[in-house]
Design a protein around this motif. Sequence first.
Motif, short mmCIF file in Angstrom:
data_model
loop_
_atom_site.label_atom_id
_atom_site.label_comp_id
_atom_site.label_asym_id
_atom_site.label_seq_id
_atom_site.Cartn_x
_atom_site.Cartn_y
_atom_site.Cartn_z
N PHE A 493 -36.26 2.58 0.32
CA PHE A 493 -36.53 1.52 1.31
C PHE A 493 -36.20 2.00 2.72
O PHE A 493 -36.01 3.17 2.97
CB PHE A 493 -35.78 0.26 0.92
N GLU A 494 -36.09 1.05 3.64
CA GLU A 494 -36.06 1.41 5.05
C GLU A 494 -34.66 1.58 5.63
O GLU A 494 -34.51 2.01 6.77
CB GLU A 494 -36.82 0.36 5.88
N GLU A 495 -33.60 1.26 4.84
CA GLU A 495 -32.27 1.26 5.42
C GLU A 495 -31.23 1.75 4.42
O GLU A 495 -31.25 1.37 3.26
CB GLU A 495 -31.92 -0.16 5.91
N ILE A 496 -30.34 2.59 4.91
CA ILE A 496 -29.33 3.21 4.06
C ILE A 496 -28.28 2.21 3.57
O ILE A 496 -27.69 2.39 2.51
CB ILE A 496 -28.64 4.38 4.82
N SER A 497 -28.04 1.13 4.33
CA SER A 497 -26.98 0.18 3.94
C SER A 497 -27.44 -0.85 2.93
O SER A 497 -26.66 -1.72 2.54
CB SER A 497 -26.43 -0.53 5.18
N ARG A 498 -28.71 -0.80 2.51
CA ARG A 498 -29.17 -1.70 1.45
C ARG A 498 -28.35 -1.46 0.18
O ARG A 498 -27.69 -0.43 0.04
CB ARG A 498 -30.66 -1.46 1.17
N PRO A 499 -28.40 -2.39 -0.78
CA PRO A 499 -27.62 -2.20 -2.02
C PRO A 499 -27.93 -0.89 -2.74
O PRO A 499 -27.03 -0.29 -3.34
CB PRO A 499 -28.04 -3.41 -2.87
N GLY A 532 -21.87 10.90 8.64
CA GLY A 532 -21.87 10.43 10.01
C GLY A 532 -23.13 10.82 10.77
O GLY A 532 -23.41 10.28 11.84
N LEU A 533 -23.88 11.77 10.23
CA LEU A 533 -25.13 12.20 10.87
C LEU A 533 -26.32 11.36 10.42
O LEU A 533 -27.45 11.59 10.88
CB LEU A 533 -25.40 13.67 10.52
N ALA A 534 -26.09 10.37 9.53
CA ALA A 534 -27.17 9.52 9.01
C ALA A 534 -27.16 8.19 9.75
O ALA A 534 -26.39 7.29 9.42
CB ALA A 534 -26.97 9.30 7.51
N PRO A 535 -28.01 8.03 10.78
CA PRO A 535 -27.96 6.81 11.60
C PRO A 535 -28.49 5.59 10.85
O PRO A 535 -29.54 5.63 10.22
CB PRO A 535 -28.87 7.15 12.79
N SER A 536 -27.76 4.49 10.94
CA SER A 536 -28.19 3.23 10.34
C SER A 536 -29.01 2.43 11.34
O SER A 536 -28.87 2.59 12.55
CB SER A 536 -26.95 2.42 9.91
N ASN A 537 -29.87 1.56 10.82
CA ASN A 537 -30.61 0.63 11.68
C ASN A 537 -29.80 -0.61 12.02
O ASN A 537 -30.23 -1.43 12.84
CB ASN A 537 -31.89 0.19 10.96
N VAL A 538 -28.63 -0.76 11.39
CA VAL A 538 -27.81 -1.96 11.56
C VAL A 538 -26.65 -1.63 12.50
O VAL A 538 -25.85 -0.74 12.21
CB VAL A 538 -27.28 -2.45 10.19
N ASP A 539 -26.56 -2.36 13.59
CA ASP A 539 -25.55 -2.07 14.61
C ASP A 539 -24.13 -2.12 14.04
O ASP A 539 -23.27 -1.33 14.45
CB ASP A 539 -25.67 -3.06 15.77
N PHE A 541 -23.01 -1.12 11.31
CA PHE A 541 -22.61 0.07 10.55
C PHE A 541 -22.71 1.37 11.35
O PHE A 541 -21.97 2.32 11.08
CB PHE A 541 -23.47 0.19 9.29
N LYS A 542 -23.66 1.45 12.26
CA LYS A 542 -23.85 2.64 13.11
C LYS A 542 -24.39 3.84 12.33
O LYS A 542 -25.41 4.40 12.68
CB LYS A 542 -22.55 3.04 13.81
N HIS A 543 -23.69 4.26 11.25
CA HIS A 543 -24.12 5.45 10.52
C HIS A 543 -23.53 5.41 9.10
O HIS A 543 -22.74 4.53 8.75
CB HIS A 543 -23.69 6.73 11.24
#
Length: 904
Positions: A493-499, A532-539, A541-543
């Motif tokens: 999917f589009e975001e790393i912080s998803r489940p 830390g080099l993996a940027p998140s789309n969610v402010d 979390f940042k990365h």
Amino acid sequence: MTSADQMPASGSTLTLDSDPNNTKETNPLRKANGVYVTVHGHFYQPPRENPYLDAIERQPSAAPFHDWNERIHWECYRPNAFARVLNDRGEVVEIVNNYEYFSFNIGPTLMSWLERYDVEVYQRILEADAKSGQRLHGHGNAIAQVYNHIIMPLANERDKYTQIRWGKEDFRSRFGRDPEGMWLAETGVDYATLETLVAEGIRFIILAPSQALRCRPLPTEDHPNPEWIEVGGSQIDSTRPYRCYLKPTLSTSSSTLNAIATSRKDSGTEELPYIDIFFYDGPISRDMGFSDVVYNSTHFAGRIGSAVRGDHRPTQLISVATDGETFGHHKKGTEKTLAYAFTKEFPQQGWTVTNFAHYLSLNSPSWEVELKSVTAWSCAHGVDRWQDDCGCGGEGSAWHQKWRRPLRNALNWLRDQLTDVYEEHGRQLFRDPWQARDEYIQVMRDRSAGNVNRFLSRHQTHKLTAAEQVDALRLLEMQRHALLMFTSCGWFFEEISRPEGTQILRYAARALELAGDVAGVQLEKGFVKRLGLAPSNVDEFKHGAEIYRQLVLTAQLGFKQVAAHYAITSLFSNQKLVETRNSLPRKDAADKQSQRYHKKVYCYAANELDYQLQRMGSLTLAVGNLKLVSEITWESEHLVFAVLHLGGWDFHCCIQQFTGRRDYSQIKEKLFGALQQASAAHTILVMTQLFGEEAFSLQNLFAEERHRIMRLLSQETLTRLGQLYTQAYRDNYGVLMAFHRDEIAVPQELQVAADIALGHRCLITLRWLEQDIADPQKSWNHILELEAIATEAKHLRCRLNIPDGKQMLEQLIARSLWQLLHDANGSFNADIQLLERLIDVGDQLNIDISLQRSQELYFSCLHSQIAPVCVTSLENEGDNQCLQLLKLGKKLAVDVSMISNQLG
């Protein structure tokens, strides 16, 4: 035909001994001739288990179900095991096990869950494979899958082999045969993956048409060099199988070359190694997922028929493939479409419903194919969806996927570090560490002590000590989690912080922890730095590093958390037994303890060695010591706990290591002495002095038990509120009726009072009915009360929100039906009348009860038990059992016209 799942009402030509399943079809065992149809369902759910508990925790987004596995199961997996074919009155004419007709793969992680959660459906799937094998000359519908959905072209060679071997062994242990084909996650493939498949004896795979590069007829003596046809734009003819020859390159490993050579020697041929490939029909498969074609069986059959080639070829295969969850989960009710198409529409067209292995046995490939270098079915950029910001998965979204490459790099780095740990420490314990890993699937399927001991005995370099056994299992679990952390869903999917992304990071964290336990290595800092080099789309979390800190580290569990869970829940589990074990004489208490206090807490065995509970006013204090053992790694801890319940939601729990009986006795003496002062502050002070500052509360409990205790603690309040609402309802009943009579909007407070009061009264009555169901007189009284509640609710336009009551009533109806059909005990007339009223009252209460289980039970007995009763009724005039049973069938929406017409 009036809809996708309907057929004309049964006519009078049916007889009691007719084939109820109407499964007659063209003989599929001769040489392939005519049109064959295969519908392949890729059934899969990612592993969702908490890495520390080996269980799926509640997922609120799946409400009203516990988790997404459970939700999709009730919407898809179970409906396909009991798919209805309906007549034009909406009555069940047939219940079809769609898995008998699907070509299917079910991911091992999903099959494990099904085996644990719904063994009835699990068995239906196994039986379906066996029955399809009987129908199709030994070729069952099921194929294997790479174990946990790793993108194979992105895996190293060793992981490729383990994924295939685990997938094969899991399949073999369930279906009792070797798999002929294998599903590749996302159909991700490259030639290195094909080499490992061939080396492992896999005969065929299924790919998307876009993955083919070019094809040609196989060379013959007359035509030794046929021309290649470019088909890179999905133009390949999917109505035939293809042979893909492998040409080992310099990159092919010696182990793979040896395995391929052995395979060629066993087959008695010296030709190039090959694997056969089926390409599904792309346009029809796309329509199944993204149009309404599967909502109507006639339209579906027409769409399949549109792909039939009219070029007079003797045989052709129309094959389609999609996610199995399409049927019932993504597209509600479409399992009925398939059931009718499989058993009626396709045979009426003269088509044979088959699977790939069966078709291959009848029609060996006469064409060969070459594939594009690296491809998958859900990414237009090869396999970049699982390693790069290629745009796939973020369609229409402003979010980027720049996190994908750093996440892949971090996990690849961690995998390589864990490989070093495994090889260094594994060679001291295992004769061949990598063979041990490949065969660890045998332990994953059966973690009984005997099986684990046999596994270790086969692989150990020497007789392992208890500590070495723990390290051996830790190393193997480390490798299991190192594979789980590459599950494809983490990148989909589009975001790393998803489940999905969080889940694979939790597997990585568990692997890191196990490596530290065995080898003392500290890899987490390096891993987190790379995240830390993996940027998140969610402010927020940042990365990836911040996601790891907030969502992964906070979910880690250890023995202390398990002990705290045990301690707090002990205050609420079988309270009478808790009190008994404190009041019995010492010997009797010891006997009770040996019988009762071995408890399982998720994947931990808890052996309670001592427990004492005392109350002082509103305070309750429990002190105990227990030994916890992980059933997965055999690690153990001997701990002391003390838990103080201050009333309501307030708990204070402390844990420490057991340091001896003398120390433990002193702890108990000091704590219970402090309790005598009836001061919560003083007791907590003493607990802190004895155990230290660390403390656990209700919030630290595992979610399932926390929610149970919250409901228990709320029960007294809810009961009191129920009484208040009931009183308000009774006091204002006349006013409520006046509002409704004059059709004036009822004040919200009064309507809510009526809804809650009647729901409360209904739930209490259903509980009494459940308790008294074996007593006909009491049961009738309860049913009359429910009918009165239903009438009252209807007049006052109340909505009864009682999910527990709905479930109770469904189970009561199913249980009563089973009793009626299997053990009526001479009270048939009374039992069937009671059952009919139960069904009626469910409708009257308007709580949306489901009669599916009862419907399935009735239908399963229709020909084997009910029909013979009706034959006997014909011979015994005045016997009305048959008419009553048929009336019951109508009430359950089952078509009984075949038997009714026979009776004349």
